[in-house]
Design a protein around this motif. Structure first.
Motif, PDB file in Angstrom:
ATOM      1  N   TRP A  72       0.810  -1.217   0.000  1.00 45.65           N
ATOM      2  CA  TRP A  72       0.000   0.000   0.000  1.00 45.65           C
ATOM      3  C   TRP A  72       0.844   1.267   0.000  1.00 45.65           C
ATOM      4  O   TRP A  72       0.535   2.225  -0.709  1.00 45.65           O
ATOM      5  N   GLY A  73       1.911   1.313   0.780  1.00 48.94           N
ATOM      6  CA  GLY A  73       2.761   2.495   0.785  1.00 48.94           C
ATOM      7  C   GLY A  73       3.480   2.685  -0.533  1.00 48.94           C
ATOM      8  O   GLY A  73       3.593   3.813  -1.048  1.00 48.94           O
ATOM      9  N   ALA A  74       3.988   1.584  -1.111  1.00 47.46           N
ATOM     10  CA  ALA A  74       4.657   1.668  -2.413  1.00 47.46           C
ATOM     11  C   ALA A  74       3.674   2.085  -3.511  1.00 47.46           C
ATOM     12  O   ALA A  74       4.029   2.837  -4.427  1.00 47.46           O
ATOM     13  N   MET A  75       2.434   1.601  -3.429  1.00 44.46           N
ATOM     14  CA  MET A  75       1.417   2.008  -4.402  1.00 44.46           C
ATOM     15  C   MET A  75       1.144   3.502  -4.301  1.00 44.46           C
ATOM     16  O   MET A  75       0.971   4.186  -5.312  1.00 44.46           O
ATOM     17  N   LEU A  76       1.115   3.997  -3.080  1.00 45.84           N
ATOM     18  CA  LEU A  76       0.883   5.427  -2.892  1.00 45.84           C
ATOM     19  C   LEU A  76       1.993   6.245  -3.531  1.00 45.84           C
ATOM     20  O   LEU A  76       1.742   7.290  -4.149  1.00 45.84           O
ATOM     21  N   ASP A  77       3.216   5.769  -3.422  1.00 46.03           N
ATOM     22  CA  ASP A  77       4.343   6.452  -4.052  1.00 46.03           C
ATOM     23  C   ASP A  77       4.249   6.371  -5.570  1.00 46.03           C
ATOM     24  O   ASP A  77       4.529   7.347  -6.275  1.00 46.03           O
ATOM     25  N   ASP A  78       3.856   5.205  -6.095  1.00 48.24           N
ATOM     26  CA  ASP A  78       3.722   5.047  -7.554  1.00 48.24           C
ATOM     27  C   ASP A  78       2.663   5.978  -8.127  1.00 48.24           C
ATOM     28  O   ASP A  78       2.818   6.509  -9.233  1.00 48.24           O
ATOM     29  N   LEU A  79       1.577   6.174  -7.391  1.00 47.85           N
ATOM     30  CA  LEU A  79       0.457   6.963  -7.903  1.00 47.85           C
ATOM     31  C   LEU A  79       0.573   8.444  -7.556  1.00 47.85           C
ATOM     32  O   LEU A  79      -0.266   9.243  -7.977  1.00 47.85           O
ATOM     33  N   ARG A  80       1.595   8.814  -6.804  1.00 50.72           N
ATOM     34  CA  ARG A  80       1.750  10.211  -6.402  1.00 50.72           C
ATOM     35  C   ARG A  80       1.815  11.181  -7.583  1.00 50.72           C
ATOM     36  O   ARG A  80       1.195  12.250  -7.535  1.00 50.72           O
ATOM     37  N   PRO A  81       2.516  10.867  -8.702  1.00 50.01           N
ATOM     38  CA  PRO A  81       2.552  11.818  -9.816  1.00 50.01           C
ATOM     39  C   PRO A  81       1.196  12.102 -10.454  1.00 50.01           C
ATOM     40  O   PRO A  81       1.015  13.144 -11.088  1.00 50.01           O
ATOM     41  N   SER A  82       0.254  11.182 -10.280  1.00 47.30           N
ATOM     42  CA  SER A  82      -1.058  11.354 -10.904  1.00 47.30           C
ATOM     43  C   SER A  82      -2.094  11.897  -9.930  1.00 47.30           C
ATOM     44  O   SER A  82      -3.290  11.873 -10.221  1.00 47.30           O
ATOM     45  N   LEU A  83      -1.641  12.413  -8.769  1.00 42.57           N
ATOM     46  CA  LEU A  83      -2.577  12.881  -7.758  1.00 42.57           C
ATOM     47  C   LEU A  83      -3.437  14.030  -8.251  1.00 42.57           C
ATOM     48  O   LEU A  83      -4.634  14.091  -7.959  1.00 42.57           O
TER      49      LEU A  83
END
Length: 299
Positions: A244-255
């Motif tokens: 979950w934390g790694a997914m949050l980092d992966d999706l951060r650019p598309s926030l």
């Protein structure tokens, strides 16, 4: 006469109904978070059976689909991987990062707390002051420091969080032991010739264990948040493993462009944290503990 009997009957039933209603509310307060926690564990175990897609396989042709898109209920990430599948598979390392450190900390912290409470003055002060050294650091900062010294992975997460959580558990255990160590039944056990270890296992541990269980249940949510934070910083589970934390980092650019997808891992972490905090609070009420054992209070 009929009216009198009816009134008496109603008055007789009211206390029973009130007690039954209170019992149901009390049971619901514990059973609901316990059922949700069991459901989370079931999702993690059954991930290969219920995840609709491979969590690491994606297609750039379907990247960043919004939730509700055909074939992808929760959308896709920047590499075209199904977000629902990744959230389901991520429950495994995320919950391991939540449960295992708490289990280790509960075991080690209980042993240290009992040893400090039943040991002599020198032993007690030596253990407590040593734990205070670790306790002086902010939890996430200490976890980051330890994880930085190790190769990134689930092992680093488990070890670092175990070290972070142990002092808090030890404090709770020591507080409980200090409360009962002058009790008459402990004095009677000592007079009868029982050794310190026997007294700790047979007399003290049964009293301390329910409090530690309640507190440890609330620590699981905190441990999940810390584990996600380590992965978000690149110190925990490495990609492409879903976490979950790694997914949050992966999706951060598309926030800003696709917030509906980007916030899903954060919402999952929040929900899991709330479930286990509520479970810990319900267990605390069930055992009749009126003290404040929240993680925020002890660190």
């Amino acid at each position: 006469m009929t009216l009198l009997r009816t009134g008496t009957s109603v008055q007789g039933r009211l206390p029973f109904r009130a007690l039954r209603s209170a019992a149901l509310r009390r049971d619901a307060g514990l059973l609901l978070p316990a059922a949700l926690a069991a459901l989370l564990l079931l999702v993690a175990v059954a991930a290969p059976l219920i995840a609709p897609y491979d969590p690491v396989a994606g297609s750039l042709q379907v990247r960043l689909l919004d939730p509700g898109s055909p074939g992808h209920l929760l959308g896709t990430d920047g590499q075209g991987r199904d977000v629902l599948s990744r959230l389901i598979w991520a429950a495994r390392p995320s919950l391991i990062g939540g449960f295992v450190p708490v289990a280790i900390a509960a075991t080690a912290g209980t042993a240290l707390g009992i040893a400090a409470g039943l040991g002599g003055r020198i032993t007690e002060q030596a253990l407590l002051r040593s734990l205070d050294v670790l306790y002086a650091f902010p939890g996430i900062l200490l976890a980051m420091t330890i994880a930085t010294l190790m190769p990134a992975g689930l092992g680093a997460t488990v070890l670092s969080l175990s070290v972070v959580l142990t002092p808090a558990v030890a404090r709770v255990a020591h507080t409980e032991v200090a409360r009962i160590r002058t009790a008459e039944y402990l004095e009677a056990a000592r007079v009868s010739g029982a050794g310190r270890t026997l007294v700790a296992v047979r007399q003290v541990l049964p009293v301390v264990a329910p409090v530690i269980l309640a507190y440890a249940s609330s620590l699981i949510g905190l441990s999940v948040v810390y584990a996600a934070g380590l992965s978000f910083l690149g110190l925990g589970v490495p990609p492409p493993t879903a976490e979950w934390g790694a997914m949050l980092d992966d999706l951060r650019p598309s926030l800003l462009t696709h917030p509906g997808v980007a916030v899903l891992p954060a919402l999952t972490i929040l929900i899991v944290s709330v479930v286990f905090n509520t479970l810990g609070e319900a267990l605390r009420r069930r055992i009749g503990d009126t003290g404040d054992l929240s993680p925020e209070t002890l660190r």
